[in-house]
Design an enzyme around this catalytic site. Structure first.
Site, mmCIF file in Angstrom:
data_model
loop_
_atom_site.group_PDB
_atom_site.id
_atom_site.type_symbol
_atom_site.label_atom_id
_atom_site.label_comp_id
_atom_site.label_asym_id
_atom_site.label_seq_id
_atom_site.Cartn_x
_atom_site.Cartn_y
_atom_site.Cartn_z
ATOM 1 N N ASP A 239 28.244 46.658 39.090
ATOM 2 C CA ASP A 239 27.954 46.842 40.519
ATOM 3 C C ASP A 239 26.697 47.685 40.712
ATOM 4 O O ASP A 239 25.848 47.376 41.552
ATOM 5 C CB ASP A 239 29.151 47.418 41.282
ATOM 6 C CG ASP A 239 29.832 48.557 40.558
ATOM 7 O OD1 ASP A 239 29.598 48.723 39.352
ATOM 8 O OD2 ASP A 239 30.601 49.302 41.183
ATOM 9 N N ASP B 103 26.599 35.247 35.537
ATOM 10 C CA ASP B 103 26.544 34.164 36.507
ATOM 11 C C ASP B 103 26.065 34.715 37.850
ATOM 12 O O ASP B 103 25.127 34.198 38.464
ATOM 13 C CB ASP B 103 27.948 33.542 36.632
ATOM 14 C CG ASP B 103 27.917 32.195 37.327
ATOM 15 O OD1 ASP B 103 26.819 31.715 37.651
ATOM 16 O OD2 ASP B 103 28.996 31.624 37.556
ATOM 17 N N LYS C 106 31.530 45.921 33.238
ATOM 18 C CA LYS C 106 32.371 46.624 34.212
ATOM 19 C C LYS C 106 33.448 47.372 33.416
ATOM 20 O O LYS C 106 34.652 47.296 33.688
ATOM 21 C CB LYS C 106 32.955 45.579 35.182
ATOM 22 C CG LYS C 106 33.668 46.122 36.367
ATOM 23 C CD LYS C 106 32.758 46.724 37.415
ATOM 24 C CE LYS C 106 33.604 47.420 38.474
ATOM 25 N NZ LYS C 106 32.874 48.406 39.263
ATOM 26 N N TYR D 165 35.989 32.590 32.539
ATOM 27 C CA TYR D 165 35.574 31.190 32.570
ATOM 28 C C TYR D 165 36.249 30.350 31.495
ATOM 29 O O TYR D 165 35.964 29.162 31.374
ATOM 30 C CB TYR D 165 34.054 31.081 32.380
ATOM 31 C CG TYR D 165 33.280 31.442 33.609
ATOM 32 C CD1 TYR D 165 33.473 32.672 34.214
ATOM 33 C CD2 TYR D 165 32.366 30.574 34.172
ATOM 34 C CE1 TYR D 165 32.776 33.033 35.345
ATOM 35 C CE2 TYR D 165 31.659 30.920 35.301
ATOM 36 C CZ TYR D 165 31.868 32.152 35.878
ATOM 37 O OH TYR D 165 31.173 32.497 37.000
#
Ligand code: NAI
Length: 379
Positions: free
Chosen positions: A246, A270, A200, A132
């Site tokens: 995930d 987000d 992740k 971002y």
């Protein structure tokens, strides 16, 4: 005693949701404290554009830089001003590095899951870094070709095709740790059972993997006597764990009761915030706060809803619940609890705005102002 609250009304449905929300927030506080709020409006958005020629006047930014508490309604994306997004400009300009969203269920709402009441989490999302940061270059552009050539020739990144679009994902130790520190402090102050680092890192080892490691290091170094890990669980201490992003989406659906405070990099947070809000049927009721080390800036998480603006159809619930967060932050948790209970009661009575009515079998639709009045009466 009076406490100054700077506020931005916002565009679209902003004026009507504030008209419904402010009396509720004032009344809840009056019932529990001698403190009163002194609301000081700051121009921003379309209103400021019309009055001053810019959607974000310097005086507004300066007032917010000096403030410790503020609230805002939704701001539209200005067209043709050179400002990409007012929200991003405010976040960057005020160093609002922590985006905090509590997610809870209100009884009576129809949701897509069987046990929405098991969801009760607070998400701490890093707000300044990650993909971002706004550093990206279009496919085939001069900039991206130059960057790709550098990556290939200087850094041996041979796998990038020269026509690729490229974005940069910066994540710093300081930026990650200040977010995680805030989440840890919150979890400890509020006697939460666990804090989960969501990352992740199995794929993005040096960015998200580092986020995970920095989190564990920080917990051990600064909060070592109050925390423990899954390898060495200790009763009565805050459990620090981590989950791959995930897998986390499965976990919050299957075992939400095992998660309490989440600390996440920007993108994961987000996605997770909206997914969890949907899980409890509460997208229309989601409050949030963006924080720097100085300022707590409370905001409804929805946008300006231009198609229903000015028609007394908007749901003021998100701003009203932001008020509850604000009162809790100000140290009047009883007033905050009163607001939450009043919203709950309005939902149970099935007299709600149209967006909520669509989620409550047999509900009667009322307007924005009337919904605010009902919540106010329930106080
Ligand atoms: P949106 O949140 O305004 O609308 C999405 C859908 O939800 C629409 O169907 C809308 O009618 C409905 N909705 C939103 N808030 C509602 C409320 N309080 N009560 C009842 N229904 C509600 O998102 P959208 O359409 O993507 O964006 C519209 C504008 O808002 C854009 O200019 C966008 O940039 C801005 N925006 C601003 C945000 C902020 O200031 N924090 C956040 C998101 C969008």
């Amino acid at each position: 005693m009076r406490k100054k609250i700077y506020w931005i009304e916002g565009d679209g449905i902003g004026p009507e949701i504030w008209r419904a929300a402010r009396p509720v927030i004032n009344a809840a506080l009056a019932k529990e404290s001698d403190l009163a709020l002194e609301w000081i409006e700051l121009p921003a958005g379309e209103k400021a554009q019309a009055e001053t020629g810019t959607p974000l006047p310097q005086a507004t930014l300066q007032a917010l830089l000096n403030a410790d508490i503020a609230m805002k309604g939704p701001l539209g994306t200005p067209i043709g001003t050179g400002i990409r997004s007012l929200n991003v400009a405010l976040r960057q300009g005020l160093d609002l590095y922590a985006c905090i969203r509590p997610i809870r269920y209100f009884y009576g709402l129809e949701t897509p899951v069987k046990h929405p009441e098991r969801v009760n989490m607070v998400i701490f999302r890093e707000n300044m870094e990650d993909v971002y940061a706004g550093i990206e270059f279009a496919a085939g552009s001069r900039e991206s070709r130059k960057l790709i050539a550098f990556l290939r020739e200087e850094l041996g990144a041979g796998k990038i095709h020269e026509t690729a679009a490229v974005g940069i994902k910066p994540m710093t130790e300081n930026g990650s740790k200040r977010l995680i520190r805030r989440a840890l402090r919150f979890a400890l102050d509020n006697r939460q059972e666990s804090l989960t680092l969501v990352h992740k890192g199995n794929i993005m080892k040096f960015t998200e993997g580092a986020f995970r490691q920095w989190g564990y290091d920080l917990a051990a170094r600064e909060f070592g006597t109050e925390t423990c890990t899954e390898k060495n669980p200790q009763p009565g201490k805050l459990l620090i764990k981590d989950r791959i992003a995930d897998a986390m989406f499965q976990e919050v659906l299957l075992k939400p009761e095992q998660y309490h405070v989440l600390a996440t990099p920007n993108l994961n947070g987000d996605y997770l915030s909206d997914a969890l809000a949907a899980q409890v049927g509460g997208l229309g009721l989601a409050p949030g706060v963006n924080m720097s080390d100085k300022l707590a800036f409370f905001e409804a998480t929805h946008g300006t809803a231009p198609t229903i603006a000015g028609q007394d159809r908007a749901n003021p619930g998100s701003v009203i619940l932001c008020g509850a967060l604000l009162l809790e932050h100000m140290g009047v948790p009883a007033a905050a609890a009163r607001i939450c209970a009043s919203v709950e009661k309005a939902i149970a009575a099935k007299k709600v705005t149209e967006d909520l009515a669509a989620q409550i079998p047999g509900a009667k639709t009322v307007g924005c102002a009337a919904f605010g009045d009902i919540i106010g009466e329930n106080l």
